[in-house]
Design an enzyme around this catalytic site. Structure first.
Site, short mmCIF file in Angstrom:
data_model
loop_
_atom_site.label_atom_id
_atom_site.label_comp_id
_atom_site.label_asym_id
_atom_site.label_seq_id
_atom_site.Cartn_x
_atom_site.Cartn_y
_atom_site.Cartn_z
N GLU A 4 45.99 25.54 36.78
CA GLU A 4 44.55 25.24 36.81
C GLU A 4 43.85 26.51 36.35
OE1 GLU A 4 41.07 25.36 37.44
OE2 GLU A 4 41.29 25.12 39.61
N GLY A 13 44.15 30.39 38.15
CA GLY A 13 43.66 31.71 37.76
C GLY A 13 43.24 31.71 36.31
N SER A 14 43.33 32.86 35.69
CA SER A 14 42.84 32.99 34.31
C SER A 14 43.76 32.30 33.31
CB SER A 14 42.71 34.47 33.96
OG SER A 14 43.97 35.09 34.01
N THR A 15 43.17 31.88 32.20
CA THR A 15 43.96 31.24 31.14
C THR A 15 44.99 32.22 30.59
OG1 THR A 15 42.18 29.71 30.61
CG2 THR A 15 43.75 30.17 28.84
N GLU A 16 44.61 33.48 30.54
CA GLU A 16 45.51 34.52 30.02
C GLU A 16 46.80 34.59 30.86
OE1 GLU A 16 43.46 38.19 30.38
OE2 GLU A 16 45.16 39.37 29.66
N LYS A 59 51.01 33.48 47.37
CA LYS A 59 50.40 34.81 47.17
C LYS A 59 48.90 34.68 46.93
CE LYS A 59 49.77 37.45 43.56
NZ LYS A 59 48.49 38.08 43.93
N GLU A 117 34.72 32.34 28.84
CA GLU A 117 34.41 32.23 30.26
C GLU A 117 33.93 33.58 30.79
OE1 GLU A 117 37.64 31.54 33.10
OE2 GLU A 117 36.38 30.03 34.04
#
Ligand code: ADP
Length: 484
Positions: A262, A240-243, A188, A393
């Site tokens: 990552e 993508g984002s850490t969240e 995706k 970030e």
């Protein structure tokens, strides 16, 4: 940018116009080797962030569509994994060649859909994507050599969720090792940059891949979550984002899915007084302004040894005045459009936070177009460890500058964030490089250079920047089951 990455791969000449690219008005889902309409009948728009004009509409995949894609990947798995490995390698090689042939078109689409300067798409993203397929084509029939005396097999169906900052390159990072190892894939792309992955689906068709080996589904977070939660997916690879990475980690914790993440970063770029200052300044510019700072390993924190602080900041300010901000399709552009309205709002919020924290903000005085999403290259000086713009970030062209006196001080400061993806060191002394690299908690450390990527080198993070490595022999491990 003057310090553009020089890699050794072929690339197409700069496109002068967009006239030759072939885009559909509407894209369906690529499932089981066919283009299939989404069950809901819903499509979303993908726009050009430099003009805010619609480029195409793209299928919004629901859980049911994802289920269909996973079934297609499962059905294809037996045939693909049992194909003689060298045949799998040939498919990857053919794909790499086709990407090279279509490099010009892919570069234009990447810059149109994502806003990055055409020079970067043309010289870095697309050639590196081809290089990843070439590199992994070579691994397909050499896994026994990669892991001698170990019994390995592919995992099965890999679900791959990628971000919007390097759309085709991230697709290549994920697809190439998965396919070389004999897995099948449901991939995706991000909702703001789906077009090069969809173009890649067309190229995969042209390369004659067996149907269902690669399935491309488009949509936003819900589509991603449907892949993550599907019970018949054996592996999740996420960038993508850490969240969102944490959400995925929680969602897969009770399953036997293999997971690699990552995530974000807040890299320290460290300049010692003995460094070649002009070269270091160029490296810092490249480190933070490459791809508008939409780079998880961006050198967003600059540490300058006190004695050269004035020289470095004066040179940096002069240098950003010369950066060309504007049309991503113009080959003279250094800084293109911010990828989306939402991302621009995030960056602007951080500019306000930086000012509220009492830091000195310097921005290039260039003009930016009225339409589209733009952020001028920005430098904050006087930053301290406690500032939010130092800890969080931003994912934009915003540099926070701090000073240091000693190695131990800079090591302590550099390591003092939740992230640990990358770092850069600028010095004339090899001993300092070795001293620092052993103390910095970062997955990738560049010395006297920055933002250099190569398929042979593993890439990945420490701490909240994620786990698992992509690239090199280490990247293969993420797509294999070890039976001993
Ligand atoms: P950003 O915040 O920078 O857009 P995200 O981490 O949200 O980065 O997006 C990276 C990728 O993850 C995109 O393809 C996005 O659609 C996808 N994604 C977003 N939310 C989820 C989720 N809850 N589960 C799985 N994938 C998601």
């Amino acid at each position: 940018m003057a310090t553009k990455n020089k890699n050794t791969f072929e690339f197409a000449p700069a496109p002068e116009s967009t006239g030759h690219i072939q885009l559909r008005d509407q894209y369906d889902l690529f499932i089981g080797g066919k283009w299939i309409k989404p069950k809901s009948g819903k499509y979303f728009k993908t726009i050009n962030p430099a003009t805010e004009k619609q480029i195409a509409t793209v299928a919004d995949a629901s859980e049911k569509d994802v289920d269909l894609a996973v079934k297609a990947a499962r059905k294809a798995f037996k045939g693909w994994s049992q194909l003689p490995a060298r045949e799998r390698g040939k498919y990857l090689f053919r794909l790499a060649r086709l990407i090279q042939e279509k490099a010009r078109e892919l570069a234009v689409i990447e810059s149109l859909d994502g806003g990055k300067p055409i020079r970067e798409s043309r010289d870095i993203d697309i050639p590196l994507a081809a290089a990843h397929f070439f590199y992994h084509a070579g691994w397909a029939d050499k896994l026994d050599y990669a892991f001698p005396n170990r019994s390995v097999e592919p995992l099965g169906v890999a679900g791959q969720i990628i971000p919007w900052n390097f759309p085709l390159l991230m697709a290549a990072w994920k697809l190439a090792p998965a396919l070389a190892c004999g897995n099948t894939v449901v991939l995706k792309p991000a909702e703001t940059t789906p077009l090069t992955a969809l173009k890649l689906a067309e190229i995969i068709e042209e390369a004659g891949f067996p149907e269902g080996v690669v399935n491309i589904v488009t949509g936003a977070g819900k589509t991603g979550a449907a892949i993550v939660n599907h019970p018949d997916v054996n592996k999740i690879a996420f960038t993508g984002s850490t969240e969102v990475g944490k959400l995925i980690q929680r969602a897969t914790a009770a399953s036997d899915k293999k997971l690699t993440l990552e995530l974000g970063g807040k890299a320290a770029n460290i300049i010692f007084e003995d460094a070649a200052i002009n070269q270091a300044v160029e490296g810092v510019i490249n480190g933070i302004y490459f791809n508008q700072g939409h780079v998880c390993c961006a050198g967003s924190r600059l540490f300058v040894q006190e004695s050269v602080f004035d020289e470095v900041t004066t040179k940096l300010k002069a240098r950003i005045e010369n950066l060309v901000v504007g049309d991503p399709l113009d080959k003279n552009t250094d800084i293109g459009a911010i990828n989306s309205k939402g991302q621009l709002e995030t960056i602007n919020k951080y500019l306000e936070i930086g000012k509220d924290e009492g830091l000195e903000m310097f921005q290039s005085s260039c003009a930016v177009p009225k339409k589209g999403f733009w952020c001028k290259p920005t430098i904050f000086t006087g930053a301290a460890q406690s500032n939010r713009i130092v800890q969080e970030e931003i994912f934009g062209p915003v540099l926070a500058v701090q000073t240091f006196r000693t190695i131990s001080e800079v090591v302590q400061k550099a390591n003092n964030t939740p992230y640990g993806l990358s770092a850069g060191v600028w010095t004339d002394k090899g001993s300092k490089i070795f001293n620092l690299t052993s103390q910095l908690r970062a997955g990738v450390i560049w010395a006297n250079t920055f933002n250099k990527f190569d398929p042979t080198s593993p890439f990945g993070g420490y701490k909240e920047s994620g786990f698992g490595r992509e690239g090199g022999i280490h990247g293969l491990e993420a797509y294999l089951k070890f039976n001993d």
